[in-house]
Write a protein that holds these residues in place. Structure first.
Motif, PDB file in Angstrom:
ATOM      1  N   SER A  13       0.838  -1.199   0.000  1.00  0.00           N
ATOM      2  CA  SER A  13       0.000   0.000   0.000  1.00  0.00           C
ATOM      3  C   SER A  13       0.880   1.259   0.000  1.00  0.00           C
ATOM      4  O   SER A  13       1.837   1.343   0.767  1.00  0.00           O
ATOM      5  CB  SER A  13      -0.860  -0.038   1.270  1.00  0.00           C
ATOM      6  OG  SER A  13      -1.630   1.111   1.363  1.00  0.00           O
ATOM      7  N   ASP A  36      -8.236  -1.944  -6.068  1.00  0.00           N
ATOM      8  CA  ASP A  36      -8.911  -1.318  -4.919  1.00  0.00           C
ATOM      9  C   ASP A  36     -10.419  -1.189  -5.153  1.00  0.00           C
ATOM     10  O   ASP A  36     -11.206  -1.260  -4.221  1.00  0.00           O
ATOM     11  CB  ASP A  36      -8.393   0.116  -4.710  1.00  0.00           C
ATOM     12  CG  ASP A  36      -7.087   0.142  -3.949  1.00  0.00           C
ATOM     13  OD1 ASP A  36      -6.634  -0.925  -3.508  1.00  0.00           O
ATOM     14  OD2 ASP A  36      -6.541   1.242  -3.805  1.00  0.00           O
ATOM     15  N   ARG A  58      -8.811 -12.433   0.603  1.00  0.00           N
ATOM     16  CA  ARG A  58      -8.258 -11.982  -0.678  1.00  0.00           C
ATOM     17  C   ARG A  58      -8.573 -12.921  -1.841  1.00  0.00           C
ATOM     18  O   ARG A  58      -8.644 -12.479  -2.978  1.00  0.00           O
ATOM     19  CB  ARG A  58      -6.730 -11.831  -0.572  1.00  0.00           C
ATOM     20  CG  ARG A  58      -6.300 -10.648   0.294  1.00  0.00           C
ATOM     21  CD  ARG A  58      -4.788 -10.552   0.337  1.00  0.00           C
ATOM     22  NE  ARG A  58      -4.318  -9.422   1.132  1.00  0.00           N
ATOM     23  CZ  ARG A  58      -3.463  -9.528   2.152  1.00  0.00           C
ATOM     24  NH1 ARG A  58      -2.996 -10.713   2.506  1.00  0.00           N
ATOM     25  NH2 ARG A  58      -3.069  -8.449   2.803  1.00  0.00           N
ATOM     26  N   ARG A 138      -1.209  10.994   2.193  1.00  0.00           N
ATOM     27  CA  ARG A 138      -2.309  10.699   1.273  1.00  0.00           C
ATOM     28  C   ARG A 138      -3.652  10.900   1.975  1.00  0.00           C
ATOM     29  O   ARG A 138      -3.857  10.431   3.074  1.00  0.00           O
ATOM     30  CB  ARG A 138      -2.188   9.249   0.770  1.00  0.00           C
ATOM     31  CG  ARG A 138      -3.202   8.886  -0.280  1.00  0.00           C
ATOM     32  CD  ARG A 138      -2.926   7.532  -0.905  1.00  0.00           C
ATOM     33  NE  ARG A 138      -3.183   6.421   0.001  1.00  0.00           N
ATOM     34  CZ  ARG A 138      -3.150   5.148  -0.354  1.00  0.00           C
ATOM     35  NH1 ARG A 138      -2.843   4.816  -1.598  1.00  0.00           N
ATOM     36  NH2 ARG A 138      -3.373   4.190   0.527  1.00  0.00           N
TER      37      ARG A 138
HETATM   38  O1  LIG Z   1      -4.196  -7.098  -0.349  1.00  0.00           O
HETATM   39  C1  LIG Z   1      -4.493  -6.203   0.440  1.00  0.00           C
HETATM   40  O2  LIG Z   1      -4.271  -6.215   1.663  1.00  0.00           O
HETATM   41  C2  LIG Z   1      -5.088  -4.946  -0.099  1.00  0.00           C
HETATM   42  O3  LIG Z   1      -5.340  -5.028  -1.445  1.00  0.00           O
HETATM   43  C3  LIG Z   1      -4.124  -3.896   0.099  1.00  0.00           C
HETATM   44  O4  LIG Z   1      -2.855  -4.404  -0.204  1.00  0.00           O
HETATM   45  C4  LIG Z   1      -4.359  -2.745  -0.764  1.00  0.00           C
HETATM   46  O5  LIG Z   1      -3.208  -2.044  -0.700  1.00  0.00           O
HETATM   47  C5  LIG Z   1      -5.595  -2.022  -0.397  1.00  0.00           C
HETATM   48  O6  LIG Z   1      -6.490  -2.230  -1.414  1.00  0.00           O
HETATM   49  C6  LIG Z   1      -5.374  -0.589  -0.099  1.00  0.00           C
HETATM   50  O7  LIG Z   1      -5.180   0.153  -1.239  1.00  0.00           O
HETATM   51  P1  LIG Z   1      -3.800   0.877  -1.614  1.00  0.00           P
HETATM   52  O8  LIG Z   1      -2.840  -0.189  -2.042  1.00  0.00           O
HETATM   53  O9  LIG Z   1      -4.185   1.782  -2.738  1.00  0.00           O
HETATM   54  O10 LIG Z   1      -3.310   1.570  -0.402  1.00  0.00           O
END
Ligand SMILES: O=C(O)[C@H](O)[C@@H](O)[C@H](O)[C@H](O)COP(=O)(O)O
Ligand SMILES: Nc1ncnc2c1ncn2[C@@H]1O[C@H](COP(=O)(O)OP(=O)(O)O)[C@@H](O)[C@H]1O
Length: 187
Positions: A13, A36, A58, A138
């Motif tokens: 992230s 996302d 996931r 962010r």
């Molecule tokens: O697998 C995961 O735990 C999530 O997918 C995470 O990794 C992802 O990062 C989120 O969706 C947050 O979004 P951002 O990556 O944009 O922060």
């Protein structure tokens, strides 16, 4: 490697997946998906509460993304996907669907077709310090910065035989895009 039909921009992230992925897709004229946008409400709530997702959370999300990619690539559409895809198993689900998630992917019977699809993985890699600083700045995103530590703990960087390049997040976005474009020209 033959020219890839799909490009995965992956990383923890805040590593820049959405920013780089969207720009790259626009430069290439390829379709863009941001993983996302495909999280269930339940997953979003969980992350919002500061609880990291687990494999069970996931796998259906990744299977859905696999099905979407498969449909596009099978019809000749080139795609860029921005997705954390932190573990090797998650990337295998994205590319092969069935492996590791046999009963869960709807399109699992079609992996023979997918096997011909070339996926290039772009890993945006950086230190905890640099990335956490970016996350703290962010605004308006559901992912709390406190989850970054667990993202690093879960991360399995891509390695051969995966077709991948690793790019430092310390480069600016234009340099990152230029590196990817150069790599694609050589394919
Ligand atoms: O697998 C995961 O735990 C999530 O997918 C995470 O990794 C992802 O990062 C989120 O969706 C947050 O979004 P951002 O990556 O944009 O922060
Ligand atoms: N190479 C970069 N250099 C500096 N800032 C960046 C870079 N890539 C992304 N950012 C910034 O870092 C933050 C996280 O980027 P984002 O694309 O949302 O990451 P991710 O999709 O991996 O969570 C955003 O505020 C973005 O503008």
């Amino acid at each position: 490697m033959a020219a890839p039909g799909a490009l995965l921009v992956m990383g923890v992230s805040g590593s820049g997946k959405s920013t780089v992925g969207a720009l790259l897709a626009s430069e290439l004229g390829w379709k863009f998906y941001d993983a996302d946008d495909y999280h269930s409400e339940e997953n979003r709530r969980k992350m919002g509460k500061g609880i990291p997702l687990n494999d069970q959370d996931r796998i259906p999300w990744l299977c859905n993304l696999h099905d979407i990619l498969l449909r596009d690539v099978a019809s000749g559409q080139h795609v860029v996907l921005a997705c954390s895809a932190l573990k090797k198993m998650y990337r295998d689900i994205l590319t092969q669907g069935k492996d590791g998630a046999a009963p869960k992917c709807k399109e699992s019977g079609r992996e023979a077709k997918w096997a011909k699809i070339q996926l290039l993985v772009v890993h945006l890699s950086g230190s905890f310090e640099v990335i956490s600083e970016r996350l703290l700045k962010r605004k308006g995103h559901f992912m709390p910065p406190e989850l970054l530590q667990s993202q690093f703990e879960t991360l399995e960087p891509p390695a051969a035989p995966e077709k991948f390049i690793q790019i430092s997040v310390n480069k600016n976005v234009s340099e990152i895009i230029a590196t990817i474009m150069e790599t694609l020209k050589m394919k």
